[in-house]
Design an enzyme around this catalytic site. Structure first.
Site, short mmCIF file in Angstrom:
data_model
loop_
_atom_site.label_atom_id
_atom_site.label_comp_id
_atom_site.label_asym_id
_atom_site.label_seq_id
_atom_site.Cartn_x
_atom_site.Cartn_y
_atom_site.Cartn_z
N ASP A 20 0.83 -1.21 0.00
CA ASP A 20 0.00 0.00 0.00
C ASP A 20 0.86 1.26 0.00
OD1 ASP A 20 -2.28 1.51 0.06
OD2 ASP A 20 -2.72 1.17 2.19
N GLY A 21 0.32 2.31 -0.59
CA GLY A 21 0.99 3.61 -0.54
C GLY A 21 1.63 4.04 -1.85
N TRP A 25 3.00 7.86 -2.65
CA TRP A 25 4.42 8.01 -2.99
C TRP A 25 4.57 8.87 -4.24
CZ3 TRP A 25 7.55 7.05 -7.15
CH2 TRP A 25 8.91 6.97 -6.92
N HIS A 37 2.93 2.87 -8.88
CA HIS A 37 2.74 1.43 -9.07
C HIS A 37 3.99 0.79 -9.71
CE1 HIS A 37 -1.23 1.72 -7.58
NE2 HIS A 37 -1.72 2.37 -8.62
N LEU A 127 7.55 -22.35 -14.35
CA LEU A 127 8.97 -22.06 -14.59
C LEU A 127 9.85 -22.09 -13.34
CD1 LEU A 127 8.81 -19.02 -17.07
CD2 LEU A 127 9.17 -21.43 -17.62
N GLU A 212 -0.62 -12.26 13.38
CA GLU A 212 -0.05 -11.08 14.02
C GLU A 212 0.01 -9.98 12.95
OE1 GLU A 212 1.25 -10.93 17.22
OE2 GLU A 212 0.52 -12.95 17.59
#
Ligand code: FPP
Length: 245
Positions: A20-21, A25, A37, A127, A212
């Protein structure tokens, strides 16, 4: 010369990463979201490779959710183009992946994806490392949704009950798990979400029952091996009780 790998007393058997982000960015730099992306895809390549170096048995990356189709069409196309590019370069990674014990799997609903992508995914899955040579399985979640995955399993169970093949009283947790994309893989132990968000966003809902969590403000394109080390150091200290004491 690369530095020696850190030593962890315990590693998650299955790590989940919500990438995410990317958009933020890019925005911070005055760039189009698609540039975020692109950098995020590079981070995926670096971090998935590092996970194999560390020998984490299963790692699932959330690349495209069933909800992501609601993004502007140019952005969806840009992510699919990055996926095509990654798949198209698979032959060049073949030998290295075999040596590393890296095997790639795609999870999610293939029905809405373009045929060429589905065919390339199948080809690329063939592969990597195989059998005893597998050290790390990397699941790339594309058109993936946790609720949709559970629904898919429930429909399959309903069909088996209707045909008389399965008695409702015999439906167990394993029956549900067996209809999930991750069947045969351990439940997810640790989920990492960068970029300051603290949500599960329909990721591995069934498999995360005892997971967690580790959050960070770092945006995914800036996420490094050191950030992953920090998350794994934190995981090492956790006392997991699984409902016990
Ligand atoms: C979330 O960030 C990211 C996505 C929805 C796409 C993730 C895709 C990649 C990292 C590329 C996939 C890799 C390959 C090889 C195809 P966001 O766009 O929601 O960021 P924001 O919250 O800052 O807007």
């Amino acid at each position: 010369m690369s530095s020696p790998l850190p030593d962890f007393s315990v590693l998650p058997k299955h790590l989940g990463i919500i990438m995410d982000g990317n958009g933020r960015w890019a925005k911070k730099r005055g760039l189009p979201r698609t540039e975020g992306h692109k950098r995020g895809a590079q981070t995926f390549e670096d971090i998935s490779s590092y996970c194999a170096d560390l020998g984490i048995p299963y790692v699932t990356f959330y690349a495209f959710s069933t909800e992501n189709w609601s993004r502007p069409p140019e952005e969806v196309s840009a992510i699919m183009a990055l996926l095509r590019d990654y798949l198209g370069r698979a032959e060049s990674r073949k030998e290295e992946n075999k040596k590393k014990g890296f095997a790639l799997r795609f999870i999610g609903n293939p029905d809405d994806l373009d045929e060429d992508i589905v065919a390339a995914e199948k080809h690329v899955e063939g592969l990597g490392a195989t059998g005893e040579g597998i050290r790390t399985v990397v699941n790339m979640a594309i058109n993936y949704g946790g609720r949709q995955e559970i629904l898919h399993s429930v429909r399959d169970i309903a069909r088996r009950v209707r045909s008389g093949e399965l008695d409702p009283g015999d439906i167990s947790e394993d029956t549900v798990s067996s209809g999930l994309y991750t069947y045969g893989q351990p439940d997810v132990d640790l989920i990492i979400r960068p970029s300051g968000e603290q949500r599960l966003s329909n990721f591995l809902l069934w498999q995360s029952a005892y997971a967690e969590f580790w959050y960070s403000d770092v945006l995914w394109p800036d996420f490094t091996e050191r950030d992953l080390d920090e998350a794994l150091r934190s995981y090492e200290q956790r006392h997991r009780r699984f409902g016990g004491v």
